[in-house]
Design a protein around this motif. Structure first.
Motif, PDB file in Angstrom:
ATOM      1  N   ASP A  27       0.836  -1.203   0.000  1.00 35.40           N
ATOM      2  CA  ASP A  27       0.000   0.000   0.000  1.00 35.40           C
ATOM      3  C   ASP A  27       0.871   1.254   0.000  1.00 35.40           C
ATOM      4  N   MET A  28       1.906   1.270   0.845  1.00 34.71           N
ATOM      5  CA  MET A  28       2.765   2.448   0.934  1.00 34.71           C
ATOM      6  C   MET A  28       3.579   2.643  -0.344  1.00 34.71           C
TER       7      MET A  28
ATOM      8  N   GLU B 171       1.036   4.059  -2.867  1.00 35.45           N
ATOM      9  CA  GLU B 171       0.573   5.406  -2.551  1.00 35.45           C
ATOM     10  C   GLU B 171       1.667   6.445  -2.749  1.00 35.45           C
ATOM     11  N   TRP B 172       2.885   6.094  -2.373  1.00 36.01           N
ATOM     12  CA  TRP B 172       4.005   7.040  -2.478  1.00 36.01           C
ATOM     13  C   TRP B 172       4.638   7.015  -3.867  1.00 36.01           C
TER      14      TRP B 172
ATOM     15  N   THR C  14       5.238  14.408   0.814  1.00 36.72           N
ATOM     16  CA  THR C  14       3.937  13.774   0.940  1.00 36.72           C
ATOM     17  C   THR C  14       3.612  13.693   2.426  1.00 36.72           C
TER      18      THR C  14
ATOM     19  N   GLY D 202       1.349  12.324   5.525  1.00 35.66           N
ATOM     20  CA  GLY D 202       0.503  11.183   5.817  1.00 35.66           C
ATOM     21  C   GLY D 202       0.088  11.108   7.266  1.00 35.66           C
TER      22      GLY D 202
ATOM     23  N   CYS E 128      -3.022   9.631   3.192  1.00 33.79           N
ATOM     24  CA  CYS E 128      -1.963  10.421   2.563  1.00 33.79           C
ATOM     25  C   CYS E 128      -2.567  11.575   1.773  1.00 33.79           C
TER      26      CYS E 128
ATOM     27  N   SER F 169      -2.892  12.854  -1.139  1.00 27.37           N
ATOM     28  CA  SER F 169      -2.761  12.597  -2.576  1.00 27.37           C
ATOM     29  C   SER F 169      -2.874  13.910  -3.339  1.00 27.37           C
TER      30      SER F 169
ATOM     31  N   ARG G 177      -7.848   8.457   2.367  1.00 24.93           N
ATOM     32  CA  ARG G 177      -7.457   7.076   2.661  1.00 24.93           C
ATOM     33  C   ARG G 177      -6.626   6.482   1.528  1.00 24.93           C
ATOM     34  N   THR G 178      -5.708   5.603   1.896  1.00 26.30           N
ATOM     35  CA  THR G 178      -4.914   4.902   0.898  1.00 26.30           C
ATOM     36  C   THR G 178      -5.754   3.796   0.260  1.00 26.30           C
TER      37      THR G 178
ATOM     38  N   THR H 137      -7.007   1.017   2.522  1.00 19.33           N
ATOM     39  CA  THR H 137      -7.785   1.447   3.689  1.00 19.33           C
ATOM     40  C   THR H 137      -9.234   1.591   3.253  1.00 19.33           C
TER      41      THR H 137
END
Length: 557
Positions: free
Chosen positions: A218-219, A222-223, A327, A329, A341, A343, A366-367, A370
């Motif tokens: 997920d991280m 997202e990143w 970013t 979070g 995060c 976004s 939410r990521t 999530t």
């Protein structure tokens, strides 16, 4: 379709440990770890972790055992994130800022079977073990020597310190063909992390292989972390396993640049020398980078993920003007990493820099992994208005949520509602565009340099002082650490000698980790109370805020 069901072929337990095996295949000759003059490849790291896991198994470490480590961000600290779970055991990383008393409590609570000890923390660990009750099992010790010179002289340290072996010695003795022990279920525990380690009733957060696998991917998604990125370890790995990037860098075959201690000048030097692409850190890290004597605009954008405390827009403005891409979070030890995060939207790039910083100071949305984030009124259970003003408690539904608190079923049950929400205890607002923003933390939590400090714990120490009648601790802004503890104290009547601020602070430093002790003490005749006798902390917070930020002292905090 009712006849279709999970079978062994389609339900292999999810675990981040397999990322290392894959990295050794795809990125075998690519650098995995760089630490000073030492460089390992992913093939080296895979082999070393297997050998270490083999040695651990040979001395009796097995499924369900807790293995602790206290170390800075060195290669052994990274390797242990794979080697310990490879035995079926559970990794427990210890906060290096804690004192011997607190570490002793955590080790007893976690029932550690073995502790890997960096040479810089030998005395600290021995002092902690000396505080063990006689009936409690004393864990085995393994010495982590930092360099070849220390390794050569480690034999005398091993004897004097009752260490069973050295870290490199265990690797040399291990079998590189060791068949690592896969989890029987993806719900098997993989790590035990303590939320703060600052109380005699510690909260030990247990995460499973499944949750760690989910938060890691997920991280990375997202990143936007690409393959073979270069990651600088400015975030302590003992903070929620480095927000999952201890496993994440293996997933993308990246290069881990390890450092023992954060230093802004060193960070800028390593960024330029190794062409660093990513780093993480609490807001205090961003502040240090903007105040470094070696400030020069970067030649390429370096991505920073920051969390642990709300970031002031002014700091975001300064750090991004240097070429960093931030970013923002939000997450907790209980979620294993950031689950919200900020976004970024492409159209925001056209806004003035000050406005961009204001938008980025919000925690975000939410990521992907999530399922839901909301801000609710706990009295009604209803969502607050999405107006950026109405406050409520932040609640989450998270794929990477902890299994629960170790040895504390009551606290586990209280943190999770029957309709599936995890109660964070943090206060926030929801903006009209669906972006979350934290407005306050739990009323008894102070965030100093990314550390969560319990005001209740500090108050308990103050109340133990025979001169203190009443005490309450709140956060006061600090120009360097973000927040520091501010104590409001009323003294007992009839004292023959009045107490000073310095005396109270020194008293607390003698009973708490230094960073937890109050930096400010305000004496009052009586603390403000409600009609039912409760101290009105919101008034004290207002007073602390009105005092302005604590200046950074030339003395070591």
């Amino acid at each position: 379709m009712e006849d279709l069901k999970p079978r062994p072929a389609n339900s292999s337990p999810l675990t981040p440990i397999g990322f290392l095996e894959r990295a050794a295949t795809i990125y075998a000759d690519s650098p995995s770890i760089i630490y000073g003059n030492t460089t390992y490849t992913w093939s080296d790291t895979h082999r070393r972790c297997l050998q270490l896991a083999s040695s651990l198994s040979s001395i009796g470490i097995q499924r369900g055992h807790v293995v602790s480590v206290i170390s800075p961000n060195t290669p052994p600290m990274y390797e242990l994130h794979f080697a310990v779970p490879m035995t079926g055991a559970i990794l427990n990383t210890i906060n290096t800022r804690l004192d011997a008393r607190t570490i002793s409590i955590l080790l007893c609570h976690g029932e550690s079977k073995l502790i890997f000890v960096d040479h810089a923390f030998c005395n600290l660990i021995h002092n902690a073990l000396d505080l063990f009750p006689p009936e409690i099992y004393r864990p085995m010790l393994v010495l982590i020597a930092d360099d070849a010179a220390a390794e050569e002289s480690s034999s005398s340290v091993l004897i004097e310190g009752n260490f069973v072996d050295s870290y490199e010695g265990m690797i040399r003795k291990g079998d590189s063909e060791f068949q690592w022990i896969r989890p029987a279920s993806e719900w098997d525990p993989i790590v035990l992390n303590y939320t703060s380690g600052t109380t005699s009733s510690p909260k030990g957060v247990v995460h499973c292989h499944r949750g760690s696998f989910i938060v890691t991917l997920d991280m990375l998604l997202e990143w936007g972390v690409p393959k073979q990125s270069v990651y600088l370890w400015t975030l302590p790995m003992f903070h929620a396993n480095g927000w999952s990037f201890s496993w994440g860098m293996a997933a993308v075959g990246g290069t881990n640049i390890c450092i023992r201690k954060f230093d802004a000048v060193l960070v800028y030097s390593l960024i330029r020398r190794h062409h660093v692409t990513h780093l993480c850190g609490a807001p205090v890290v961003l502040n240090m980078l903007t105040n470094s004597p070696d400030i020069r605009p970067l030649d390429w954008p370096v991505k920073i993920l920051t969390a642990g405390a709300p970031v002031p827009a002014t700091i975001l403005f300064r750090i991004e003007s240097l070429g960093f891409d931030v970013t923002h979070g939000y997450g907790l030890t209980e979620t294993g990493g950031t689950v919200v995060c900020c976004s970024w939207k492409a159209e925001w790039d056209q806004l003035p820099a000050v406005e961009r910083a204001r938008l980025k100071s919000r925690q975000g949305v939410r990521t992907v992994a999530t399922p839901a984030v909301d801000v609710v009124d706990l009295e009604t259970g209803e969502s607050v208005a999405r107006d950026g003003v109405s406050m409520g408690e932040i609640v989450l539904r998270v794929g990477s949520l902890m299994l629960g608190y170790f040895k504390d079923l009551e606290a586990t049950a209280k943190s999770m509602t029957e309709d599936g929400w995890f109660l964070t205890g943090d206060v926030g607002v929801m903006h009209p565009d669906g972006y979350l923003e934290i407005k306050d933390r739990s009323k008894d939590v102070i965030i100093s340099g990314g550390e969560n400090l319990s005001s209740v714990e500090v108050e308990s120490v103050l109340y133990a002082n025979p001169s203190v009648n009443e005490a309450a601790v709140v956060a006061r802004p600090h120009e360097f650490w973000g927040e520091t503890p501010c104590a409001f104290v009323s003294l007992r009547e009839g004292l023959t000698q009045q107490r000073t601020e310095e005396e109270i602070i020194e008293y607390c430093r003698g009973k708490l980790p230094r960073f937890m002790a109050p930096k400010t003490v305000v004496f009052m005749t009586e603390l403000p109370k409600t009609s039912t006798g409760k101290i009105q902390k919101y008034l004290l917070r207002e007073m602390a805020m009105s005092m302005g930020p604590t200046k950074r002292s030339s003395k070591k905090n």
